[in-house]
Structure formats: C-alpha cells, structure tokens
Motif scaffolding. Sequence first.
Motif, PDB file in Angstrom:
ATOM      1  N   SER A   1       0.727  -1.093  -0.022  1.00 15.90           N
ATOM      2  CA  SER A   1      -0.161   0.159  -0.045  1.00 15.90           C
ATOM      3  C   SER A   1       0.900   1.250   0.231  1.00 15.90           C
ATOM      4  CB  SER A   1      -0.746  -0.170   1.241  1.00 15.90           C
ATOM      5  OG  SER A   1      -0.068   0.260   2.465  1.00 15.90           O
ATOM      6  N   ILE A   2       0.319   2.295  -0.791  1.00 11.46           N
ATOM      7  CA  ILE A   2       1.216   3.656  -0.639  1.00 11.46           C
ATOM      8  C   ILE A   2       0.163   4.506  -0.243  1.00 11.46           C
ATOM      9  CG2 ILE A   2       2.560   5.202  -2.149  1.00 11.46           C
ATOM     10  CD1 ILE A   2       3.237   2.598  -3.982  1.00 11.46           C
ATOM     11  N   GLU A   3       0.724   5.298   0.382  1.00 13.02           N
ATOM     12  CA  GLU A   3       0.074   6.717   1.170  1.00 13.02           C
ATOM     13  C   GLU A   3       0.781   8.026   0.836  1.00 13.02           C
ATOM     14  OE1 GLU A   3      -2.508   8.311   5.019  1.00 13.02           O
ATOM     15  OE2 GLU A   3      -1.633   6.128   4.965  1.00 13.02           O
ATOM     16  N   VAL A   4       0.176   9.180   0.312  1.00 15.61           N
ATOM     17  CA  VAL A   4       1.021  10.219   0.353  1.00 15.61           C
ATOM     18  C   VAL A   4       0.632  11.185   1.429  1.00 15.61           C
ATOM     19  CG1 VAL A   4       1.799  10.191  -2.181  1.00 15.61           C
ATOM     20  CG2 VAL A   4      -0.452  11.318  -1.355  1.00 15.61           C
ATOM     21  N   GLY A   5       1.551  12.437   1.684  1.00 11.49           N
ATOM     22  CA  GLY A   5       1.269  13.309   2.749  1.00 11.49           C
ATOM     23  C   GLY A   5       1.315  12.822   4.245  1.00 11.49           C
ATOM     24  N   VAL A   6       1.889  11.646   4.346  1.00  9.69           N
ATOM     25  CA  VAL A   6       2.049  11.243   5.814  1.00  9.69           C
ATOM     26  C   VAL A   6       2.842  12.047   6.721  1.00  9.69           C
ATOM     27  CG1 VAL A   6       1.558   8.950   5.181  1.00  9.69           C
ATOM     28  CG2 VAL A   6       3.814   9.648   5.090  1.00  9.69           C
ATOM     29  N   VAL A   7       3.856  12.930   6.089  1.00 14.36           N
ATOM     30  CA  VAL A   7       4.689  13.858   6.912  1.00 14.36           C
ATOM     31  C   VAL A   7       4.195  15.288   6.575  1.00 14.36           C
ATOM     32  CG1 VAL A   7       6.856  14.614   7.585  1.00 14.36           C
ATOM     33  CG2 VAL A   7       6.619  12.170   6.845  1.00 14.36           C
ATOM     34  N   PRO A   8       3.235  15.464   7.284  1.00 23.61           N
ATOM     35  CA  PRO A   8       2.350  17.142   7.014  1.00 23.61           C
ATOM     36  C   PRO A   8       3.395  18.208   6.983  1.00 23.61           C
ATOM     37  CG  PRO A   8       1.098  15.905   9.147  1.00 23.61           C
ATOM     38  CD  PRO A   8       2.611  15.103   8.496  1.00 23.61           C
ATOM     39  N   VAL A   9       4.310  18.149   7.715  1.00 19.34           N
ATOM     40  CA  VAL A   9       5.265  19.427   7.718  1.00 19.34           C
ATOM     41  C   VAL A   9       6.264  19.324   6.708  1.00 19.34           C
ATOM     42  CG1 VAL A   9       4.934  19.729  10.067  1.00 19.34           C
ATOM     43  CG2 VAL A   9       6.949  18.274   9.373  1.00 19.34           C
ATOM     44  N   ALA A  10       6.439  18.203   5.886  1.00 15.06           N
ATOM     45  CA  ALA A  10       7.447  18.135   4.672  1.00 15.06           C
ATOM     46  C   ALA A  10       6.777  18.635   3.640  1.00 15.06           C
ATOM     47  CB  ALA A  10       7.804  16.716   4.496  1.00 15.06           C
ATOM     48  N   ASP A  11       7.573  19.093   2.444  1.00 21.61           N
ATOM     49  CA  ASP A  11       7.021  19.418   0.924  1.00 21.61           C
ATOM     50  C   ASP A  11       6.340  18.298   0.262  1.00 21.61           C
ATOM     51  OD1 ASP A  11       7.787  22.016   1.275  1.00 21.61           O
ATOM     52  OD2 ASP A  11      10.051  21.451   1.260  1.00 21.61           O
ATOM     53  N   GLY A  12       6.746  17.178   0.548  1.00 27.55           N
ATOM     54  CA  GLY A  12       6.231  16.060  -0.034  1.00 27.55           C
ATOM     55  C   GLY A  12       6.729  14.653   0.672  1.00 27.55           C
ATOM     56  N   SER A  13       5.772  13.741   0.691  1.00 25.55           N
ATOM     57  CA  SER A  13       6.155  12.346   1.602  1.00 25.55           C
ATOM     58  C   SER A  13       5.232  11.168   1.040  1.00 25.55           C
ATOM     59  CB  SER A  13       5.675  12.761   3.253  1.00 25.55           C
ATOM     60  OG  SER A  13       4.481  13.345   3.260  1.00 25.55           O
ATOM     61  N   ALA A  14       5.558  10.104   1.559  1.00 29.64           N
ATOM     62  CA  ALA A  14       5.053   8.956   1.156  1.00 29.64           C
ATOM     63  C   ALA A  14       5.257   7.920   2.270  1.00 29.64           C
ATOM     64  CB  ALA A  14       5.282   8.503  -0.260  1.00 29.64           C
ATOM     65  N   ARG A  15       4.211   7.065   2.465  1.00 33.39           N
ATOM     66  CA  ARG A  15       4.584   5.922   3.230  1.00 33.39           C
ATOM     67  C   ARG A  15       4.244   4.642   2.465  1.00 33.39           C
ATOM     68  NH1 ARG A  15       2.038   5.032   9.245  1.00 33.39           N
ATOM     69  NH2 ARG A  15       2.964   2.690   9.630  1.00 33.39           N
ATOM     70  N   MET A  16       5.083   3.691   2.431  1.00 30.41           N
ATOM     71  CA  MET A  16       4.743   2.411   1.670  1.00 30.41           C
ATOM     72  C   MET A  16       5.006   1.292   2.640  1.00 30.41           C
ATOM     73  SD  MET A  16       6.840   0.931  -1.500  1.00 30.41           S
ATOM     74  CE  MET A  16       6.035  -0.227  -2.692  1.00 30.41           C
ATOM     75  N   THR A  17       3.902   0.559   2.832  1.00 26.18           N
ATOM     76  CA  THR A  17       3.919  -0.767   3.140  1.00 26.18           C
ATOM     77  C   THR A  17       4.282  -1.859   2.282  1.00 26.18           C
ATOM     78  OG1 THR A  17       1.812  -1.621   3.370  1.00 26.18           O
ATOM     79  CG2 THR A  17       2.382  -0.196   5.138  1.00 26.18           C
ATOM     80  N   THR A  34      14.300  -3.832   2.039  1.00 27.30           N
ATOM     81  CA  THR A  34      14.153  -2.028   2.379  1.00 27.30           C
ATOM     82  C   THR A  34      14.496  -0.949   1.507  1.00 27.30           C
ATOM     83  OG1 THR A  34      16.000  -2.174   3.813  1.00 27.30           O
ATOM     84  CG2 THR A  34      13.964  -2.735   4.689  1.00 27.30           C
ATOM     85  N   ARG A  35      15.696  -1.436   0.929  1.00 27.60           N
ATOM     86  CA  ARG A  35      16.123  -0.488  -0.223  1.00 27.60           C
ATOM     87  C   ARG A  35      15.313  -0.356  -1.464  1.00 27.60           C
ATOM     88  NH1 ARG A  35      22.012  -2.940  -1.379  1.00 27.60           N
ATOM     89  NH2 ARG A  35      21.289  -3.760   0.694  1.00 27.60           N
ATOM     90  N   CYS A  36      14.619  -1.243  -1.585  1.00 25.21           N
ATOM     91  CA  CYS A  36      13.845  -1.111  -3.017  1.00 25.21           C
ATOM     92  C   CYS A  36      12.667  -0.319  -2.683  1.00 25.21           C
ATOM     93  CB  CYS A  36      13.351  -2.316  -3.504  1.00 25.21           C
ATOM     94  SG  CYS A  36      14.629  -3.467  -4.101  1.00 25.21           S
ATOM     95  N   ALA A  37      11.954  -0.557  -1.462  1.00 22.85           N
ATOM     96  CA  ALA A  37      10.678  -0.098  -0.922  1.00 22.85           C
ATOM     97  C   ALA A  37      11.252   1.760  -0.556  1.00 22.85           C
ATOM     98  CB  ALA A  37      10.359  -0.584   0.301  1.00 22.85           C
ATOM     99  N   GLY A  38      12.573   1.892  -0.144  1.00 21.92           N
ATOM    100  CA  GLY A  38      12.928   3.126  -0.127  1.00 21.92           C
ATOM    101  C   GLY A  38      12.988   3.972  -1.164  1.00 21.92           C
ATOM    102  N   ILE A  39      13.650   3.251  -2.234  1.00 17.22           N
ATOM    103  CA  ILE A  39      13.930   4.178  -3.456  1.00 17.22           C
ATOM    104  C   ILE A  39      12.488   4.252  -3.975  1.00 17.22           C
ATOM    105  CG2 ILE A  39      14.523   3.842  -5.907  1.00 17.22           C
ATOM    106  CD1 ILE A  39      16.905   2.441  -4.845  1.00 17.22           C
ATOM    107  N   THR A  40      11.575   3.404  -4.027  1.00 16.99           N
ATOM    108  CA  THR A  40      10.121   3.460  -4.327  1.00 16.99           C
ATOM    109  C   THR A  40       9.358   4.536  -4.010  1.00 16.99           C
ATOM    110  OG1 THR A  40      10.312   1.193  -4.931  1.00 16.99           O
ATOM    111  CG2 THR A  40       8.065   2.383  -5.188  1.00 16.99           C
ATOM    112  N   ALA A  41       9.381   4.530  -2.422  1.00 16.12           N
ATOM    113  CA  ALA A  41       8.630   5.659  -1.591  1.00 16.12           C
ATOM    114  C   ALA A  41       9.303   6.683  -1.973  1.00 16.12           C
ATOM    115  CB  ALA A  41       8.717   5.243  -0.167  1.00 16.12           C
ATOM    116  N   ALA A  42      10.685   7.068  -1.993  1.00 17.36           N
ATOM    117  CA  ALA A  42      11.199   8.403  -2.098  1.00 17.36           C
ATOM    118  C   ALA A  42      10.849   8.781  -3.635  1.00 17.36           C
ATOM    119  CB  ALA A  42      12.925   8.212  -2.173  1.00 17.36           C
ATOM    120  N   SER A  43      10.602   8.227  -4.438  1.00 18.02           N
ATOM    121  CA  SER A  43      10.294   8.633  -5.734  1.00 18.02           C
ATOM    122  C   SER A  43       8.815   8.981  -5.909  1.00 18.02           C
ATOM    123  CB  SER A  43      10.473   7.658  -7.036  1.00 18.02           C
ATOM    124  OG  SER A  43       9.636   6.804  -7.124  1.00 18.02           O
ATOM    125  N   VAL A  44       7.884   8.492  -5.066  1.00 15.47           N
ATOM    126  CA  VAL A  44       6.407   9.006  -4.745  1.00 15.47           C
ATOM    127  C   VAL A  44       6.729  10.253  -4.068  1.00 15.47           C
ATOM    128  CG1 VAL A  44       4.365   8.275  -3.967  1.00 15.47           C
ATOM    129  CG2 VAL A  44       5.680   6.596  -5.121  1.00 15.47           C
TER     130      VAL A  44
END
Lengths: 238, 263
Positions: free
Chosen positions: A29-45, A135-145
């Motif tokens: 699952s992927i959700e954006v906006g999970v760090v409200p103070v950041a300019d962009g963010s995503a959480r990926m499980t 985790t590195r794959c999930a990290g790169i994927t989440a970072a690009s989102v």
Amino acid sequence: MGGYGDVQCIDENGIRLDGRKIDEVRPMSIEVGVVPVADGSARMTWGLNDVIAAVYGPMEAHPRKIQRQDRAVLDVRYNMAPFSTTDRIRPGFNRRSREISKVTAEALESVVLTELYPRSKIRVEIEIICAEAGTRCAGITAASVALAHAGIPMTDLVVSVASGKVHDIVVCDLNKEEDNYGEADLPMGILPNSGELVFLQMDGDLSPDQFQEAWDYNMEAAKVVHKHMVEALKRGEA
Amino acid sequence: MAIPLVPKLLRAHLAELAAEDMRHDGRGRFESRDVELEIDCLTRADGSARVRMGDTIVFAGVKFQIMKPYPDRPNQGGLMCSAEVRPVAGRQWEPGPPSPQSIELGRVVDRGIRESGCINTEDLCIIPGEKAWQVILDLFAVSDDGNLFDAFALAAIAALKSATVPAERFEAGEDMPLEVSKTPIMCSYHKVGGRFVYDADRREELGGDERIHITLGDDDHVHSLQKGLKGIFTAAEFAEIMNEARSRCAELRDLVDKAIEGE
C-alpha cells in the motif's frame, strides 16, 4: 546468502512460506502526505516493510562547498529505526546505510531535473520503521513517490524491486526467509515508462538463464508496483 | 537546529493575539489539538505506539535485550529511553549526532517514566547477578509541528503498556506482558505572548519563550518537572498550569487505558 538450515522456503506445490506463488509480489500500500510538515512525503508498506519518505526543498544548499553551479544536489539519507528489526539497531549511520543512501541518491538524480534548480539542495529522507526484506527497494520507490508529491520535476518515477533465488528456484520479490537463506538477490531500479534502469545491484549466484528469469520477474513486478504508485499520487491530488 | 526565520514578526503577531486572549489557530489557551493514539502498530517492535497531535506525529518502539545486572544492583534489570529526531521530521532538524534538544527530549520523558516507578526493575531480573531484561524504549519523530515532548511521553507509556517480554525468542521462558503498574503523563506549557498555553505548535514554539514540562502519575503525584529555554515565570503562573495539568493528565490517562483495554 547463507545455507538453508532447516528452513524450507518453497513447498512441493511451488508455494512460498508467505503463501505466494513464485512470480507473485507481496501485498503493498502507498499513501502520500504522511509527513504533514514536509514538502512531499509517502509511506509504503510492502509485505512487512514499512517505510516513510519525506522531501524538503528545493532549498538553499549550505555549506556552500556542496553547491553546484549548474544543478541542485540531492541529499539522500536512508536509515533504519532502532525498532525496525528483530534485534534492536543502535542509532546512527553505518557502512550499509551510507552505501544505500549513495546508490539511492544516484538512482534518483538520474530522473530528477536537477538542472532546473542550480545552487540548491533537495533533501530526501528515507526512514525504515519496520523491515522485512527489500528495504532499499521500498525506500527508493517511496522516495520517488515523495518527490512527485513534492512537485519536483522528474522524467519518470523510479520503481525498485528485487528478485532472487532460493533452493535453486528463481522467485520474485524476496521475503525475509528467502533473503536470509537464499542464494541470490537482484535489486533493480526501473523507469516504468521506458523500461530503462537507474539502479542495479546483485549478489549471490545465478546462471545466465536464472539471471534472465530474475530480470524478467523484476520487469513484470515493476508494472504492479507502478500502478500502486500512480494510484497513491492520484488519491493525494483529490 | 537552524536559526528560525523572522521570529520577531512572529513574536509580535502572537503577542497581539495573546492580548485578545486568542491563539493563531483559534484554540483556547488550554485547548489541545486533536489527539490520536494507536498501539501495536510496528510489527518488529515488542511494544509500540503511534501518537498524532495535530501535524505532530511520533512513534515509540520497545525492544528487549538480555543484560548482565550492574554489580551494585544484582537483582535488577534496566530501562533505557532515547529520543531521536531525525531530519525526516522537519527542515529545522539536521543530520548528525543527537542534538542537545533531542537529548533533553529523551531524558525528560525517561525521568517521568522511571521516577513514577511504573516499571519495577526487580521484576526484570532473570538470574540474579547474571541475567536480566533491559527494556529499551526508542522514541522516533516522523513530523514535528511542535510539542514533541507530550507526543513522545504519551507514545512512550502506551508502547510500554502494550509490550510483551519476548522470552521465547531469547530462550528465557514463556512470553509475558510487561508489568507496568502506573500511567505517568506529561503536559507541556509554553509561554507565548506573555502567558502560558498548552500544547504549543511549531509556530508558537518559534515565537514563544520558556516552556515547562510537568509529568504527573496516578493520584496526581509529580514525577518530573523541566523548565526549558530562556524566560522568567512566577509562582502564580506555575500554580495555574499545575492545576490545568492535573485535569488534562487525567483525560490523557483515560485515553491510554482505553487504548490498552481495547487491544
């Protein structure tokens, strides 16, 4: 890549320990906006992986010596939270996280239009709060989102997936046991629209045929992951 | 932390609002932001909690290790609490070794829990002089929009109360719940525009003065106090916030108890 011990990762029907078929991707699952103070963010499980990525910037790059006259620099950090693994990890950078941060930065620099923001810095923070494998794959994927969510211009998203080999069978999207006991791991960073690569690592032992099979699994898996990424970004727009 | 931009303008704005007894986000002086508490949210941790207060989001994770008891306390285990505010949590947080701010955060939360006596370290002993449990509580900020102290403290006690001692993994008997006999709760007050407010957000922290952190246990016993940052306050001001803290701590204690019961 160790011996199996008593662990049997695939049964006689080709079903893996987590119930998947050999060419199947773990649920995600992927959700954006999970760090409200950041300019962009995503959480990926992704399986049991739980990853948060946040983007800050473009902002002034300091100290000045890190500035580049013709482009922005990407300041990428990959970190595992102390409670993210079975045995607690002591906080702080280690050689593994430094290397992953470096290859992640280089993968993302390949798609971000850094020349649009000379002398500036874009911070990308990747935090693993629960780790399974990949985790590195999930990290790169989440970072690009997260970069897309921050509105940073990019030529494409980066989808990162890993396939590998256990009991001499090539399997898609390794889980923890397969990563621990398997014989090979092939993580790739794929641009979903062109099929080009921006990230590639491998360790273990693969025959030429097995290598091709793992490669093809990653290309197919990338399409599945990409769909989740696009949907998450569209939901974030709404 | 980087030097905040234009705090003078912000201070003036917050002072104007304070004169009208208002806050920039429309809250009352002692009104909190919405609080969300979720437990058992981290698969790999032995106990965990996530707290959201407005746009401030934190996790707490509990892990256990086997330790050799200290020679002067051979029948006691240990408790360790550390806070990390990594740069993911906001642009003002920079990479590098733990800043004085994050060390203060961890220590103030640690004192409230330790001094409340909610964990009996003698219960953590496995073999006197040889083996004991060390409880490690890691606090992790995801998004800092102010008042990390209260968010950390709330996540900390909820994570401890939801924790399971993973004895089977260490071949030290059967898994059992961690015994936590009390519920210490922290309430923090910031001086903004010349008067104390509860649960300051990031802008109020930037444009405010000193802060006071009060940790109360069951029966309103005081377990830790901390005054931070430059500023002067009177006994009457302290009496007022102490009074407010008593009722707010009781509300938050109910929130923790409900989350644990509903497990």
